[in-house]
Design a protein around this motif. Structure first.
Motif, short mmCIF file in Angstrom:
data_model
loop_
_atom_site.label_atom_id
_atom_site.label_comp_id
_atom_site.label_asym_id
_atom_site.label_seq_id
_atom_site.Cartn_x
_atom_site.Cartn_y
_atom_site.Cartn_z
N GLY A 1 0.81 -1.20 0.00
CA GLY A 1 0.00 0.00 0.00
C GLY A 1 0.85 1.25 0.00
N VAL B 1 -2.89 -2.57 1.69
CA VAL B 1 -3.19 -3.81 0.97
C VAL B 1 -3.02 -4.99 1.91
CG1 VAL B 1 -2.60 -5.27 -1.00
CG2 VAL B 1 -2.42 -2.78 -1.20
N LYS C 1 -8.15 -4.18 -0.26
CA LYS C 1 -7.52 -2.86 -0.15
C LYS C 1 -8.35 -2.00 0.80
CE LYS C 1 -5.37 -2.75 -4.73
NZ LYS C 1 -5.27 -2.01 -6.02
#
Length: 466
Positions: free
Chosen positions: A362, A377, A382
């Motif tokens: 992420g 993530v 997500k």
């Protein structure tokens, strides 16, 4: 510099990858197994994700840098530049800060030179632009912005005021969006202490050639970031670029023209151009072409990682993106450095190499105090966060990623004090030329002008008179 018969592992660059790779090698290495030499023009490593907060005064500049000699006590640290590499002789040419250049032999080589600002031949950019790649630039930007407020508060000239209070930022990625968010916060707080300057007098402009900002966090959070910055009075112009900025007169592709004393350039990075002189295989954009093991293609004794390396992203390729490469961010740099260090030790001992594979976890970005966006993530899921919670994620992630506990504690101490104390808004512009005042005081006084008087009498005329 010491001479040794032990194998020498030469690390070119003391940034994030260079520092962590050297630490990993020293940790895994047996006593006396090899000599680790780190060469960098600076004697410290800069944690670049904290530069926007440093420019805003939230973190002390000294706490964003890590002294190489302190954290690498068992390594040789040479302050200078590697100018050429002779792969046939396994010799690097070192240009120190002072003195003649000299050759340094090596057995294993790590290329960790990072990246430099990616610029274009825009008229006026070299003279007017301010980058955001080093701690010096962050300090300079802070002092510069506060000096512009000082100037605007002290003049009656409307043209000077308008130019001083217009701030143009080019580039809408992490660096650009975070920096304009932090600097706008700084200017807003500082304006409270000025009689003739208010936030309404200022103009902040963000320009990007792409059609969105913060692409790293996805389109939805990028749109939120754009709307948030605009709600604070920041003008954002997308799908446009800057044509020129001669003498601070900014001309954008969309026809907008403004005068500004502050032009901050954060429009991406490129690999260090000196790589072209090392004889290494380079990719189309100038990165060192690497195998998944981080070994440079065609070599079994050279490794590269970080912003100056083109490394296959095995995790993304496994997911279906066959042409994916690891993006240039701290998340990959830290993990690549660890694998690189292990592979150098394996190469030293004749063991097999390990591939580098890391799935994206992420991205987080701060947009000023208590404001941010984050995409985390977790497997196939997500998690998208915005506002204060995302800002906490941003600070928590980067605070823990900061090298050494010494620097972690100092950064968190700065943040803790910032909760109870007001932001410092003093400009130390004299840092740019600290000797100027002393020079003026110490320079020799001008010789006094000769006094006018009668013309001197020649010797013959004196004799006649006598």
């Amino acid at each position: 510099m010491s001479t040794t018969e032990r194998p020498r592992i030469l690390v070119v660059g003391g940034g994030y990858v260079g520092l962590y790779a050297a630490r990993r090698i020293l940790k895994k290495m047996r006593y006396g197994e090899a000599t680790v030499t780190v060469v960098d023009p600076r004697s410290y490593m800069t944690y670049q994700p904290f530069l926007p907060e440093t420019a805003a005064g939230n973190i002390s500049p000294r706490h964003v840098v890590v002294p190489l000699r302190r954290v690498l006590p068992k390594a040789e640290v040479l302050t200078g530049r590697v100018t050429t590499i002779d792969q046939d002789r396994k010799v690097a040419t070192i240009a120190p800060l002072v003195g003649e250049a000299y050759e340094l032999p090596f057995d294993y080589l790590v290329i960790a030179m990072g990246a430099v600002s990616r610029t274009f031949p825009i008229p006026g950019l070299a003279e007017q632009g301010i980058g955001m790649k080093g701690i010096e630039e962050a300090i300079g930007l802070r002092n510069h912005v506060l000096e512009q407020l000082d100037k605007a508060d002290s003049t009656n000239d409307e043209e000077i005021r308008r130019k001083a209070l217009t701030f143009v930022f080019v580039g809408g990625g992490f660096a650009g969006a975070e920096t304009i968010g932090e600097v706008e916060d700084l200017a807003r707080d500082a304006a409270k202490y000025y009689t003739n300057v208010s936030r309404e007098d200022m103009r902040f402009i963000l320009v990007d050639a792409a059609d969105k900002i913060l692409p790293e966090v996805g389109p939805k959070l990028g749109q939120y970031g754009k709307e948030h910055l605009e709600s604070r009075g920041i003008e954002i112009y997308l799908s446009t670029s800057m044509d020129s900025c001669v003498d601070g007169h900014v001309v954008l592709k969309n026809g907008l023209e403004v005068d500004s004393k502050t032009i901050v350039w954060t429009a991406g990075v490129k690999p260090n151009p000196v790589l072209s002189r090392f004889g290494l295989p380079l990719g189309p954009r100038g990165h060192v072409d690497c195998e998944p093991t981080l070994q440079v293609k065609g070599s079994d004794y050279i490794w590269a990682a970080g912003d100056n390396a083109q490394v296959p992203d095995l995790a993304a390729r496994k997911a279906g993106n066959e042409n994916a490469w690891c993006p240039p961010n701290a998340q990959h740099a830290l993990r690549q450095a660890r694998v690189l260090g292990d592979n150098v030790i394996s190469g030293l001992r004749g063991f097999p190499q390990k591939d580098y594979a890391h799935a994206n976890k992420g991205a987080v970005a701060g947009l000023g105090l208590h404001k941010g966006v984050a995409m985390i993530v977790m497997g196939k899921m997500k998690i998208k966060l915005k506002g204060r919670l995302a800002w906490y994620m941003h600070r928590g992630y980067h605070g823990l990623a900061m090298p050494t506990w010494n620097r972690k504690i100092r950064v968190f101490a700065d943040w803790t004090l910032g909760m109870f104390l007001k932001r410092e808004v003093v400009a130390l512009g004299a840092l740019e030329s600290p000797r100027e005042e002393f020079y003026e005081a110490a320079k020799p006084a001008p010789a006094p002008a000769a006094k006018a008087g009668p013309a001197p009498v020649k010797t013959e005329e004196k004799a006649k008179a006598s």
